[in-house]
Design a protein around this motif. Structure first.
Motif: not given
Length: 445
Positions: A299-319
């Motif tokens: 996501x960083x390589x593609x400069x996709x901050x929206x996907x970064x945020x979605x990944x953070x939310x998914x990770x928080x839920x699972x943890x």
């Protein structure tokens, strides 16, 4: 929740999680199997001496020491962005830096061990100084070998196969542990068993570049593309990241070293076994974090901050769900597991388990936040906070002369909680300043 499960099973993230589940199954199996097998084969005294000698090297053996993780993130980012020329330059630059640094480390270790009276410094039980030197030198050689193994895995990740990278690392860990346990059960002496297990890692590291030539022929070993520019550019982020595994090794193994110098080998075995059981939850949290990190790189390589945020939310839920399951399981089964693993030779206290569990939960939180910051190359401040807080805790332990298991574990729990507060502050600042306040606010709602 249903949408989350669909996402996890429908693309690369699902494969990453599956590979890390396998990796953690291997890790937990190794941790749980080695305790009863080695105690039975060697006895508690020799096993306690083994723990003292391999405390820090065993942790660092499968940990990255800074440059390889930062380089791997950069190589993946550059390759995904189509800049394979710079990706190759990063790879070759770090390869030659590791060659020089690894050789220097082995030479320095050999010189130090030649003059160090190991038996006068640590409680090594029935082991001789000669055996202890072989064990320590082979363990350091294993640390160096794995840095190259980890760097070679950059090619696997950059080609879009992070799950394969994880699976290979797990199989390597399982193979060398099987060799160690087989040697122990066959009655081979401890030093020879340690050397044989590390030899497996060295052979695997030498074979990996041959396979890498097939899947990523553009990423080859050489000197023509190496550049000190990349080393200078990656130096400070790598240095600060290096401090984290080194400091974590101290947090994990420092109490064992203290007990090895001031208490009996049985006390060392008790603390180590209790810590192993309580840290199973940390292994699960690391599973989730490590599965998400390649996706953050892409996501960083593609400069996709929206996907970064979605990944953070998914990770928080699972943890969050995982930590709740961890607490319930530990309360019900923790003491009995320790009783079984030690063949009824070790009995732990409720306070020891409580303190170690609190430390484990805190570590699950801060290590997940730190992982995201690392991939985004925004981890340096958090790393410095981590080292400072642990340093204060270490000084406190020395001033208070804490050497018993329970007070040491209590101090570790306090230190880990303070680390959570410091890194969470940096993480919030990163989300606000880098990803953007409005976007975070919208997703949170």
């Amino acid at each position: 929740m249903r949408n989350l499960l669909t996402r996890l099973t429908s693309h690369r993230l699902g494969r990453n999680l599956t590979a890390h589940v396998f990796n953690q199954i291997v890790t937990i199996t190794i941790q749980l199997a080695t305790i009863p097998i080695l105690i039975k084969a060697w006895g508690v005294q020799t096993y306690g001496a083994w723990l003292v000698l391999t405390a820090i090297p065993q942790y660092l053996a499968f940990a990255d020491l800074g440059f390889t993780t930062i380089a791997k993130n950069e190589i993946a980012r550059l390759a995904v962005g189509g800049n394979k020329s710079d990706a190759l330059s990063v790879f070759q630059s770090i390869f030659w830096m590791l060659t020089v640094a690894g050789g220097a480390l082995l030479l320095a270790t050999g010189v130090i061990l030649h003059f160090l009276p190991i038996g006068g410094v640590f409680s090594i039980g029935p082991l001789s100084d000669g055996q202890a030197r072989i064990i320590l030198l082979s363990q350091i050689a294993g640390v160096v070998a794995y840095q190259f193994f980890y760097l070679f895995c950059a090619g696997i990740r950059s080609e879009g196969y992070p799950a394969t990278e994880t699976t290979l690392a797990a199989l390597l860990r399982a193979s060398e542990t099987m060799v160690l346990l087989s040697c122990a059960l066959e009655g081979i002496n401890v030093a020879a068993a340690a050397f044989a297990s590390v030899l497996v890692r060295i052979i695997a590291t030498l074979l990996l570049p041959l396979w890498l030539m097939r899947i990523a022929p553009w990423l080859h070993i050489g000197l023509s593309n190496a550049s000190f520019v990349w080393i200078r550019r990656l130096f400070f982020p790598s240095l600060t990241y290096t401090l984290v595994p080194l400091t974590t090794a101290f947090v994990l193994q420092g109490p064992i070293i203290i007990l090895g110098a001031n208490a009996t080998a049985v006390e060392v075995a008790l603390y180590s076994t209790a810590r192993t059981v309580t840290r199973i939850g940390v292994a699960g949290a690391n599973l989730v974090t490590q599965a998400f990190l390649p996706e953050y790189s892409f996501a960083r390589g593609r400069r996709d901050s929206a996907r970064t945020i979605r990944l953070i939310r998914m990770q928080v839920l699972i943890l969050t769900a995982g930590m709740l399951a961890y607490v319930c399981t530990l309360v019900w089964f923790g003491p009995e597991v320790i009783h079984i693993l030690s063949h009824s030779q070790l009995q732990t206290s409720g306070w020891l388990l409580l303190f170690l569990a609190a430390a484990a939960i805190a570590e699950m939180v801060w290590s997940s936040l730190f992982g995201v910051l690392t991939v985004m190359n925004a981890h340096s401040q958090s790393a410095l906070w981590y080292v400072l807080i642990v340093g204060i805790g270490a000084v406190s332990a020395l001033v208070l002369r804490l050497s018993a298991a329970e007070p040491l574990a209590g101090l570790i729990a306090v230190v880990q909680i303070v680390i959570v507060l410091a890194i969470a502050r940096e993480f919030v600042a990163f989300c606000t300043n880098i990803l953007g306040r409005p976007q975070i606010a919208i997703d949170a709602s």
